[in-house]
Scaffold this motif. Structure first.
Motif, PDB file in Angstrom:
ATOM      1  N   ARG A 217     -48.657 -66.563  -2.801  1.00 50.66           N
ATOM      2  CA  ARG A 217     -48.446 -65.142  -3.067  1.00 50.66           C
ATOM      3  C   ARG A 217     -47.713 -64.457  -1.926  1.00 50.66           C
ATOM      4  O   ARG A 217     -46.826 -63.634  -2.147  1.00 50.66           O
ATOM      5  CB  ARG A 217     -49.788 -64.459  -3.311  1.00 50.66           C
ATOM      6  N   ARG A 218     -48.059 -64.796  -0.693  1.00 53.83           N
ATOM      7  CA  ARG A 218     -47.371 -64.192   0.450  1.00 53.83           C
ATOM      8  C   ARG A 218     -45.896 -64.562   0.471  1.00 53.83           C
ATOM      9  O   ARG A 218     -45.042 -63.741   0.784  1.00 53.83           O
ATOM     10  CB  ARG A 218     -48.046 -64.622   1.754  1.00 53.83           C
TER      11      ARG A 218
ATOM     12  N   THR B  62     -43.945 -52.707  -8.719  1.00 54.99           N
ATOM     13  CA  THR B  62     -42.949 -53.596  -9.310  1.00 54.99           C
ATOM     14  C   THR B  62     -41.631 -52.861  -9.234  1.00 54.99           C
ATOM     15  O   THR B  62     -41.553 -51.678  -9.589  1.00 54.99           O
ATOM     16  CB  THR B  62     -43.287 -53.955 -10.767  1.00 54.99           C
TER      17      THR B  62
ATOM     18  N   ARG C 154     -43.982 -65.195  -2.111  1.00 51.90           N
ATOM     19  CA  ARG C 154     -43.257 -64.629  -3.234  1.00 51.90           C
ATOM     20  C   ARG C 154     -43.324 -63.116  -3.308  1.00 51.90           C
ATOM     21  O   ARG C 154     -42.557 -62.495  -4.043  1.00 51.90           O
ATOM     22  CB  ARG C 154     -43.809 -65.210  -4.526  1.00 51.90           C
ATOM     23  N   ASP C 155     -44.219 -62.496  -2.579  1.00 49.21           N
ATOM     24  CA  ASP C 155     -44.440 -61.060  -2.663  1.00 49.21           C
ATOM     25  C   ASP C 155     -43.204 -60.276  -2.236  1.00 49.21           C
ATOM     26  O   ASP C 155     -42.685 -60.464  -1.137  1.00 49.21           O
ATOM     27  CB  ASP C 155     -45.627 -60.678  -1.776  1.00 49.21           C
ATOM     28  N   GLY C 156     -42.723 -59.395  -3.110  1.00 52.46           N
ATOM     29  CA  GLY C 156     -41.599 -58.527  -2.793  1.00 52.46           C
ATOM     30  C   GLY C 156     -40.236 -59.169  -2.872  1.00 52.46           C
ATOM     31  O   GLY C 156     -39.239 -58.533  -2.545  1.00 52.46           O
TER      32      GLY C 156
ATOM     33  N   THR D 104     -42.860 -48.944  -0.399  1.00 51.84           N
ATOM     34  CA  THR D 104     -41.745 -49.226  -1.304  1.00 51.84           C
ATOM     35  C   THR D 104     -40.962 -47.960  -1.604  1.00 51.84           C
ATOM     36  O   THR D 104     -39.733 -47.977  -1.632  1.00 51.84           O
ATOM     37  CB  THR D 104     -42.279 -49.869  -2.604  1.00 51.84           C
TER      38      THR D 104
ATOM     39  N   ARG E  21     -48.407 -55.702 -11.958  1.00 53.01           N
ATOM     40  CA  ARG E  21     -48.968 -55.166 -10.722  1.00 53.01           C
ATOM     41  C   ARG E  21     -48.032 -54.129 -10.141  1.00 53.01           C
ATOM     42  O   ARG E  21     -46.858 -54.048 -10.517  1.00 53.01           O
ATOM     43  CB  ARG E  21     -49.235 -56.279  -9.708  1.00 53.01           C
TER      44      ARG E  21
ATOM     45  N   ASP F  91     -42.747 -64.791 -12.606  1.00 58.47           N
ATOM     46  CA  ASP F  91     -42.997 -63.377 -12.828  1.00 58.47           C
ATOM     47  C   ASP F  91     -42.661 -62.944 -14.242  1.00 58.47           C
ATOM     48  O   ASP F  91     -42.360 -61.786 -14.490  1.00 58.47           O
ATOM     49  CB  ASP F  91     -42.207 -62.514 -11.829  1.00 58.47           C
TER      50      ASP F  91
ATOM     51  N   ALA G  49     -42.188 -58.185  -7.705  1.00 51.58           N
ATOM     52  CA  ALA G  49     -43.565 -57.699  -7.724  1.00 51.58           C
ATOM     53  C   ALA G  49     -44.024 -57.676  -6.275  1.00 51.58           C
ATOM     54  O   ALA G  49     -43.969 -58.685  -5.589  1.00 51.58           O
ATOM     55  CB  ALA G  49     -44.444 -58.620  -8.557  1.00 51.58           C
ATOM     56  N   GLY G  50     -44.413 -56.514  -5.805  1.00 49.18           N
ATOM     57  CA  GLY G  50     -44.766 -56.361  -4.402  1.00 49.18           C
ATOM     58  C   GLY G  50     -43.705 -55.542  -3.688  1.00 49.18           C
ATOM     59  O   GLY G  50     -42.687 -55.173  -4.270  1.00 49.18           O
TER      60      GLY G  50
ATOM     61  N   CYS H  51     -52.147 -47.186  -4.800  1.00 48.38           N
ATOM     62  CA  CYS H  51     -51.411 -48.368  -4.348  1.00 48.38           C
ATOM     63  C   CYS H  51     -50.798 -48.090  -2.973  1.00 48.38           C
ATOM     64  O   CYS H  51     -49.846 -47.314  -2.864  1.00 48.38           O
ATOM     65  CB  CYS H  51     -50.335 -48.691  -5.385  1.00 48.38           C
TER      66      CYS H  51
END
Length: 159
Positions: A21-22, A127, A24-26, A89, A124, A50, A142-143, A83
């Motif tokens: 997850r870390r 996005t 792929r995040d963002g 973001t 989530r 995703d 996502a992120g 969030c």
């Protein structure tokens, strides 16, 4: 002794999940088959990452967004009230929209736009969707994306 193995298995699974997850995040990934996806790097993935396969050819209109599209691109951010990464973001996308001519930033409350959330498979917040000048979804993350990654996704050079 079985409890120790179960605990180790759970710990290993959680560690692997966290690392994936870390990583792929963002990350802004190209939407396969989208009109301008190759223009900004061409890293389209076919593995269902995703759930981007469901957005092939998806187009958003100004009336759906409640704002005009940018002349070159539009950065659409789905957020929610509690969030924390959404605030970061918002700042990053606002700065990029201010730096790059023809780029607009639109933030949508996910709860207030449930039809779009379902249609675009937003699971989530935040996005981020990158729309081309015609409103077609060409990239998504996502992120919270990094500023340099957003600029690179737009395919522009900033001096």
């Amino acid at each position: 002794m079985t409890g120790v193995w179960v605990a180790l298995g759970v710990l290993l699974a959680a560690t692997v999940f966290g690392l994936v997850r870390r990583r792929r995040d963002g990350v802004l990934r190209a939407v396969p088959g989208a009109g301008g996806a190759g223009r900004a790097g061409g890293d389209a993935r076919k593995d269902g990452d995703d759930a981007v396969d469901e957005q092939v050819g998806e187009t958003l209109r100004p009336d759906e967004l409640g704002a005009e599209l940018g002349a070159k691109a539009t950065l659409v951010q789905f957020s929610s009230a509690f969030c924390a990464p959404c605030r970061t973001t918002r700042r990053v996308l606002g700065e990029v929209a201010g730096m790059v001519d023809g780029v607009a930033h639109v933030e949508l409350d996910a709860e207030a736009h449930l039809e779009l959330v379902r249609r675009l498979n937003v699971v989530r917040t935040p996005t981020v969707l990158v729309l081309d000048e015609a409103g077609r979804v060409v990239r998504r993350a996502a992120g919270a994306p990094r500023k340099a990654d957003v600029i690179a996704a737009l395919g522009v050079a900033i001096p």
